[in-house]
Design a protein around this motif. Structure first.
Motif, mmCIF file in Angstrom:
data_model
loop_
_atom_site.group_PDB
_atom_site.id
_atom_site.type_symbol
_atom_site.label_atom_id
_atom_site.label_comp_id
_atom_site.label_asym_id
_atom_site.label_seq_id
_atom_site.Cartn_x
_atom_site.Cartn_y
_atom_site.Cartn_z
ATOM 1 N N ILE A 1 0.876 -1.173 0.000
ATOM 2 C CA ILE A 1 0.000 0.000 0.000
ATOM 3 C C ILE A 1 0.909 1.217 0.000
ATOM 4 C CG2 ILE A 1 -1.727 1.336 1.264
ATOM 5 C CD1 ILE A 1 -2.787 -1.250 2.435
ATOM 6 N N HIS A 2 0.648 2.136 -0.931
ATOM 7 C CA HIS A 2 1.436 3.370 -1.031
ATOM 8 C C HIS A 2 0.597 4.562 -0.574
ATOM 9 C CE1 HIS A 2 5.216 2.157 -3.262
ATOM 10 N NE2 HIS A 2 4.539 1.020 -3.131
ATOM 11 N N THR B 1 2.164 7.689 -6.683
ATOM 12 C CA THR B 1 1.554 7.170 -5.447
ATOM 13 C C THR B 1 2.405 7.458 -4.226
ATOM 14 O OG1 THR B 1 2.600 5.003 -5.735
ATOM 15 C CG2 THR B 1 0.361 5.285 -6.631
ATOM 16 N N GLY B 2 3.622 7.958 -4.406
ATOM 17 C CA GLY B 2 4.505 8.225 -3.277
ATOM 18 C C GLY B 2 5.128 6.936 -2.753
ATOM 19 N N GLY B 3 5.660 7.025 -1.560
ATOM 20 C CA GLY B 3 6.311 5.873 -0.936
ATOM 21 C C GLY B 3 5.311 4.946 -0.262
ATOM 22 N N HIS B 4 5.840 3.950 0.419
ATOM 23 C CA HIS B 4 4.975 3.038 1.177
ATOM 24 C C HIS B 4 4.181 3.824 2.211
ATOM 25 C CE1 HIS B 4 7.631 -0.801 0.547
ATOM 26 N NE2 HIS B 4 7.240 -0.242 -0.585
ATOM 27 N N TRP B 5 2.952 3.407 2.435
ATOM 28 C CA TRP B 5 2.131 4.031 3.473
ATOM 29 C C TRP B 5 2.740 3.651 4.818
ATOM 30 C CZ3 TRP B 5 -2.448 1.513 6.077
ATOM 31 C CH2 TRP B 5 -3.102 2.413 6.932
ATOM 32 N N LYS C 1 2.670 0.100 7.661
ATOM 33 C CA LYS C 1 1.299 -0.406 7.551
ATOM 34 C C LYS C 1 0.993 -0.818 6.114
ATOM 35 C CE LYS C 1 -0.409 0.280 11.763
ATOM 36 N NZ LYS C 1 -1.624 0.910 12.221
ATOM 37 N N GLY C 2 1.824 -0.370 5.164
ATOM 38 C CA GLY C 2 1.650 -0.742 3.765
ATOM 39 C C GLY C 2 2.506 -1.913 3.317
ATOM 40 N N ASP C 3 3.284 -2.497 4.215
ATOM 41 C CA ASP C 3 4.173 -3.613 3.866
ATOM 42 C C ASP C 3 3.406 -4.934 3.825
ATOM 43 O OD1 ASP C 3 6.350 -1.940 3.719
ATOM 44 O OD2 ASP C 3 7.116 -2.425 5.712
#
Length: 193
Positions: free
Chosen positions: A90-91, A104-108, A126-128
């Motif tokens: 999740i980004h 989308t930017g980096g990982h959330w 939390k996006g991993d």
């Protein structure tokens, strides 16, 4: 004659009073039904999205998030991939406008943790989400359930709305910072209701 008028007045008052009581019961029943519907909508939420190809790939797919009883279940069905292991994350932004998916930017990472494997004691975004396998036909599926996410709640450390799903060409090594060295972003979809 006066007695008849008095009797009619009493009967009319009783009738109106019972009508008012009936009306209150109906309003109360409707109010309860509305509250039950609102609670049901708040308890069971869903977000579904299509993934579009990025970085000149043929990758595509769909992802469904469903929240029920405080748990969010994610199911991703993917195709058009090369055979082997791919990362999915999740980004930060539900913006898939760039050809390389970097919009989308980096990982959330709302809790400012290091990148890592989901539920690692050393920390994780939390996006991993992690890795999944694509078969010889380029198809893959991944499912995950967690209480670390929500769909549209007010907790900014859990709310996945307004974020994006990114599928990567390569494998997440779970150690390289800040993204796991997973390679090109080959599919993208915004998480919106």
């Amino acid at each position: 004659m006066k007695t008849n008028y008095l009797a009619l007045a009493i009967i009319a008052t009783i009738s109106l009073g019972s009508c008012k009581n009936d009306k209150k019961e109906v309003e109360t029943k409707e109010d309860v039904e509305v509250i039950e519907v609102v609670e049901e909508v708040q308890m069971d939420r869903k977000a579904a999205l299509k993934l579009t190809s990025k970085s000149n790939s043929n990758a595509s797919g769909s992802v469904v998030f469903k929240e029920e009883d405080g748990m969010v279940k994610m199911t991703a069905v993917l195709g058009g991939l090369s055979e082997g292991t791919h990362a999915i994350h999740i980004h930060e932004n539900a913006d898939c406008s760039s050809e390389d998916g970097k919009s989308t930017g980096g990982h959330w990472n709302p809790t400012a943790q290091p990148h890592g494997k989901w539920n690692a004691t050393s920390g994780f975004h939390k996006g991993d989400i992690g890795n999944f396998e694509a078969d010889e036909n380029g198809n893959g599926t991944i499912t995950m359930s967690t209480d670390e996410w929500c769909i549209g709640c007010e907790d900014v450390t859990k709310n996945i709305l307004g974020k994006a799903i990114i599928v990567h060409q390569g494998v997440d090594d779970f150690t390289s910072q800040p993204s796991g060295a997973a390679g090109a972003r080959i599919a993208c979809g915004g998480i919106i209701e």
